[in-house]
Each structure stands twice: as C-alpha cells, then as structure tokens.
Design a protein around this motif. Structure first.
Motif, PDB file in Angstrom:
ATOM      1  N   ILE A 197       0.842  -1.202   0.000  1.00 24.97           N
ATOM      2  CA  ILE A 197       0.000   0.000   0.000  1.00 24.97           C
ATOM      3  C   ILE A 197       0.871   1.244   0.000  1.00 24.97           C
ATOM      4  N   ASP A 198       0.630   2.118  -0.957  1.00 26.78           N
ATOM      5  CA  ASP A 198       1.235   3.449  -0.936  1.00 26.78           C
ATOM      6  C   ASP A 198       0.237   4.379  -0.253  1.00 26.78           C
ATOM      7  N   VAL A 199       0.636   4.910   0.896  1.00 28.95           N
ATOM      8  CA  VAL A 199      -0.262   5.715   1.724  1.00 28.95           C
ATOM      9  C   VAL A 199      -0.001   7.192   1.460  1.00 28.95           C
ATOM     10  N   SER A 200      -1.027   7.910   1.048  1.00 29.01           N
ATOM     11  CA  SER A 200      -0.945   9.363   0.913  1.00 29.01           C
ATOM     12  C   SER A 200      -1.997   9.987   1.824  1.00 29.01           C
ATOM     13  N   ARG A 201      -2.072  11.289   1.820  1.00 28.36           N
ATOM     14  CA  ARG A 201      -3.014  11.966   2.722  1.00 28.36           C
ATOM     15  C   ARG A 201      -4.447  11.540   2.469  1.00 28.36           C
ATOM     16  N   ASP A 202      -4.826  11.404   1.179  1.00 32.71           N
ATOM     17  CA  ASP A 202      -6.230  11.152   0.836  1.00 32.71           C
ATOM     18  C   ASP A 202      -6.518   9.740   0.357  1.00 32.71           C
ATOM     19  N   TRP A 203      -5.467   9.030  -0.160  1.00 32.94           N
ATOM     20  CA  TRP A 203      -5.733   7.762  -0.836  1.00 32.94           C
ATOM     21  C   TRP A 203      -4.814   6.642  -0.361  1.00 32.94           C
ATOM     22  N   LEU A 204      -5.310   5.413  -0.547  1.00 31.22           N
ATOM     23  CA  LEU A 204      -4.529   4.198  -0.334  1.00 31.22           C
ATOM     24  C   LEU A 204      -4.462   3.472  -1.671  1.00 31.22           C
ATOM     25  N   ASP A 205      -3.287   3.481  -2.308  1.00 29.54           N
ATOM     26  CA  ASP A 205      -3.110   2.744  -3.556  1.00 29.54           C
ATOM     27  C   ASP A 205      -2.564   1.366  -3.217  1.00 29.54           C
ATOM     28  N   ILE A 206      -3.275   0.318  -3.659  1.00 28.10           N
ATOM     29  CA  ILE A 206      -2.991  -1.044  -3.233  1.00 28.10           C
ATOM     30  C   ILE A 206      -2.573  -1.893  -4.432  1.00 28.10           C
ATOM     31  N   HIS A 207      -1.526  -2.694  -4.230  1.00 29.27           N
ATOM     32  CA  HIS A 207      -1.106  -3.675  -5.239  1.00 29.27           C
ATOM     33  C   HIS A 207      -1.033  -5.030  -4.557  1.00 29.27           C
ATOM     34  N   CYS A 208      -1.702  -6.021  -5.138  1.00 27.42           N
ATOM     35  CA  CYS A 208      -1.758  -7.349  -4.545  1.00 27.42           C
ATOM     36  C   CYS A 208      -0.852  -8.312  -5.305  1.00 27.42           C
ATOM     37  N   LEU A 209      -0.050  -9.066  -4.552  1.00 23.04           N
ATOM     38  CA  LEU A 209       0.748 -10.159  -5.110  1.00 23.04           C
ATOM     39  C   LEU A 209       0.238 -11.470  -4.528  1.00 23.04           C
ATOM     40  N   PRO A 210       0.192 -12.543  -5.324  1.00 28.58           N
ATOM     41  CA  PRO A 210       0.783 -12.686  -6.666  1.00 28.58           C
ATOM     42  C   PRO A 210      -0.171 -12.360  -7.813  1.00 28.58           C
ATOM     43  N   GLU A 261       3.272  -1.184  -5.968  1.00 29.14           N
ATOM     44  CA  GLU A 261       3.808  -2.450  -6.488  1.00 29.14           C
ATOM     45  C   GLU A 261       5.224  -2.705  -5.967  1.00 29.14           C
ATOM     46  N   LEU A 262       6.050  -1.663  -5.930  1.00 31.04           N
ATOM     47  CA  LEU A 262       7.413  -1.814  -5.414  1.00 31.04           C
ATOM     48  C   LEU A 262       7.407  -2.273  -3.953  1.00 31.04           C
ATOM     49  N   ILE A 263       6.501  -1.687  -3.168  1.00 28.56           N
ATOM     50  CA  ILE A 263       6.399  -2.059  -1.753  1.00 28.56           C
ATOM     51  C   ILE A 263       6.046  -3.538  -1.619  1.00 28.56           C
ATOM     52  N   ALA A 264       5.073  -3.996  -2.419  1.00 27.89           N
ATOM     53  CA  ALA A 264       4.662  -5.396  -2.358  1.00 27.89           C
ATOM     54  C   ALA A 264       5.788  -6.323  -2.802  1.00 27.89           C
ATOM     55  N   ARG A 265       6.459  -5.969  -3.886  1.00 27.14           N
ATOM     56  CA  ARG A 265       7.530  -6.833  -4.409  1.00 27.14           C
ATOM     57  C   ARG A 265       8.736  -6.840  -3.470  1.00 27.14           C
ATOM     58  N   PHE A 266       9.014  -5.726  -2.836  1.00 25.34           N
ATOM     59  CA  PHE A 266      10.113  -5.702  -1.864  1.00 25.34           C
ATOM     60  C   PHE A 266       9.798  -6.617  -0.680  1.00 25.34           C
ATOM     61  N   MET A 267       8.542  -6.603  -0.234  1.00 24.56           N
ATOM     62  CA  MET A 267       8.145  -7.458   0.889  1.00 24.56           C
ATOM     63  C   MET A 267       8.283  -8.931   0.503  1.00 24.56           C
ATOM     64  N   ALA A 268       7.944  -9.265  -0.740  1.00 21.35           N
ATOM     65  CA  ALA A 268       8.090 -10.643  -1.199  1.00 21.35           C
ATOM     66  C   ALA A 268       9.572 -11.031  -1.288  1.00 21.35           C
ATOM     67  N   PHE A 269      10.406 -10.066  -1.652  1.00 20.42           N
ATOM     68  CA  PHE A 269      11.845 -10.308  -1.791  1.00 20.42           C
ATOM     69  C   PHE A 269      12.530 -10.400  -0.435  1.00 20.42           C
ATOM     70  N   ARG A 270      12.054  -9.583   0.533  1.00 20.68           N
ATOM     71  CA  ARG A 270      12.654  -9.546   1.863  1.00 20.68           C
ATOM     72  C   ARG A 270      11.574  -9.796   2.922  1.00 20.68           C
ATOM     73  N   PRO A 271      11.091 -11.025   3.045  1.00 19.65           N
ATOM     74  CA  PRO A 271       9.971 -11.294   3.951  1.00 19.65           C
ATOM     75  C   PRO A 271      10.308 -11.111   5.428  1.00 19.65           C
ATOM     76  N   ASP A 272      11.607 -10.999   5.745  1.00 17.70           N
ATOM     77  CA  ASP A 272      12.006 -10.864   7.146  1.00 17.70           C
ATOM     78  C   ASP A 272      12.163  -9.412   7.585  1.00 17.70           C
ATOM     79  N   THR A 273      11.946  -8.474   6.685  1.00 18.23           N
ATOM     80  CA  THR A 273      12.224  -7.070   7.006  1.00 18.23           C
ATOM     81  C   THR A 273      10.966  -6.360   7.505  1.00 18.23           C
ATOM     82  N   GLY A 274      11.161  -5.126   7.974  1.00 26.01           N
ATOM     83  CA  GLY A 274      10.028  -4.300   8.391  1.00 26.01           C
ATOM     84  C   GLY A 274       9.791  -4.328   9.887  1.00 26.01           C
TER      85      GLY A 274
END
Length: 319
Positions: free
Chosen positions: A12-25, A103-116
């Motif tokens: 999810i890219d969080v901005s003041r007004d919107w939540l843009d969501i990308h789902c994997l896979p 999308e980058l946030i979702a793919r990074f999480m898939a690449f580094r599942p231990d981070t955050g």
C-alpha cells in the motif's frame, strides 16, 4: 479484488487522501480513500486472503491505517523508504507514481519477507510521537537562536527582539511540556520505567537518549549487539573487492536514533569510565574524531542492549 489469492501480500502506498494497493501474486490493483471506511475495507480484504499488509514509513500518514489493521487482527509491516528506493533502483524503475510505489512495496516485501517493523504498543506509539514533536521544536528553537544572534550583530530593531523573545519563550514552554508528558508516560508503566532506569544508569545516556532508545528501538534487549548496532546504522559496512580493502563506513538504520547516540557518545567518550579509556586509545592511535565517536556510539548501543537483556543497571564490571 474479491478473489485475492490466499497468503497474498498487499503493498500500500499511503498518501493523505488515498490508499493505492497492489496485490501479489495476482497483480490486482485498487484505490481506496484514506479514511475509516477505506481502512475497514483493507482490513476485510486482508483477512479474507490471510494477507500480509505492508507500507512505507511516511512520517505519520500510515499510523491511522496501521492502528485500524492491528485492531482488526491483520498482520502488518512498516518498511524503510530508503530500502524501497534502493530496490527500485536495482530493478531499473525510474518512474514514480502511487501505483508504481504500491507495487514496489509489495515486491520488496516478497523479496525480503524478514524485514520491516511491526506495530509497537500504544504507549510506545504515543512516546514516539511526543519524542518526534520535541525534536522538531528543538530544531526550530536552534534555528531561532541562530537568527537572534544574527539580528544582534546587525543591531536590528527592538521589534525583532520582542518577537524573537516571545517565540523563544513559547518554544521553551512547549518543549518543557512535552518533556513532562514523556516522563509521565514512562513512569506510568513499570516495564518502561525499569528500562529507562537501566539506560540512564549508563554514563553518557541521559533523558533524551534513553527516551529515544525506548521509543525508536523497542527491540532493545531482545536482539544481539550486532543487530542493535545495525538498527541504529552504526555497524561498519565493508567495501572490499578482490585484494582491495576499502574503508568501512556506516549508513542506514534509524537516523534520528543514530544522531542522538552520537551526542551520547560525545559525553561517554569523556565521562564514561569504560568508554573514555577506549576513546583515548583511539585518539592516541591517530584515529579521526568522527571514527572515534562512531566507535564509542557503537559500543554504547551494544552495552545498553546487553544491560536491557539482563535487566541490570550499569556497573563497570558488567560493561
């Protein structure tokens, strides 16, 4: 988005007004309002898919969503923006839009599942907000004092003196009020009060550094010394290639905490009975000042982490 694959990742890219969501896979996309209704819909989607929800640290924009998802029992991770940016560069992604970021946030999480980072409990969240606000006001006061000095050299009008004096008094009161509130929160919970007492027993760690450590590194005492140094951005990073041995450097980590630890290290390098001799040896070896303070800060972090793990106050024998 009603047929999200189970065990999915929602970036999810969080901005003041919107939540843009990308789902994997599934690579499905969705935009929802950054409101209570939008948060509830994200929670429902995530629970139906057993999904992990992840988003960047945005300076506070994500906190309402994060809290709502936590209440709903959804697994969440807050990711460091610097790592997302580096991940984008590694993929050759130069364009930047909210959809691309999600999308980058979702793919990074898939690449580094231990981070955050997971959501800290409510008092830690409030403490972090108060510490952050105090830091902002201290920086504002620092700039104001510099302006006051400049006005004095120029022999400015008395009007400036009155305005600057009133503003400084206001900032002093606000900072003092925040410090009282911070102390009240720490004193109100036995675990926090004990941790603060352990931290402040270490020569060089004062109220500001101890509060910052509690607020910004709740993992303290539950991780290794090497991990603690890495989280504060004080672990040396190698730059070697073949027979070449490059200079070690520090970077990354939680920047506000690292800056505070540098200040604590300055004090510890002159007054801590264990770290002062260590700093003196480095000075005698001709090491640059920055290298000395960084090394002292790194040792300081590993010491306080060990003390918090053992739940013991400072003694020279334990250091």
């Amino acid at each position: 988005m009603n047929r999200i694959t189970r065990d999915a990742i929602l970036g999810i890219d969080v901005s003041r007004d919107w939540l843009d969501i990308h789902c994997l896979p599934s690579n499905q996309r969705l935009r929802l309002p950054n409101s209570e209704d939008g948060h509830a819909r994200v929670g429902a989607l995530a629970k139906s898919a057993c999904a992990l929800v992840c988003f960047e640290a945005t300076g506070g924009q994500e906190w309402r969503l994060w809290s709502a998802l936590d209440v709903a029992g959804v697994a969440t991770r807050q990711l460091p923006p610097a790592q997302i940016k580096a991940f984008a560069a590694s993929r050759g992604t130069r364009a930047k839009t909210d959809r691309i970021d999600a999308e980058l946030i979702a793919r990074f999480m898939a690449f580094r599942p231990d981070t955050g980072r997971t959501l800290p409990h409510e008092k830690i969240r409030l403490l972090r907000a108060l510490v952050s606000k105090r830091g902002q006001l201290v920086e504002t006061r620092k700039r104001l004092l510099a302006q006051i000095k400049a006005h004095a050299k120029l022999g400015s009008d008395d009007l400036f003196d009155v305005m600057d004096g009133d503003l400084k008094d206001l900032l002093d009161r606000q900072i003092a009020g925040l410090e009282v509130r911070i102390e009240q929160i720490i004193a109100s919970e036995e675990g926090l009060a004990t941790t603060a007492a352990i931290l402040r027993s270490v020569p060089g760690i004062g109220p500001v550094a101890s509060t910052m450590l509690i607020a910004e590194m709740p993992e303290l005492g539950q991780i290794t010394g090497e991990q603690a140094a890495a989280l504060t951005g004080l672990a040396p990073i190698a730059h070697d290639s073949g027979a070449m041995r490059g200079k070690r450097a520090i970077g990354g980590g939680r920047r506000p905490l690292r800056h505070v630890m540098f200040q604590a290290a300055l004090v510890a390098s002159h007054h801590n009975p264990v770290l002062k001799p260590f700093a003196d040896r480095l000075r005698e070896a001709g090491k640059p000042h920055k290298v000395i303070i960084t090394a002292v800060a790194r040792k300081l972090v590993t010491i306080v982490n060990a003390l918090c793990k053992s739940r013991q106050k400072w003694t020279t024998q334990l250091a």
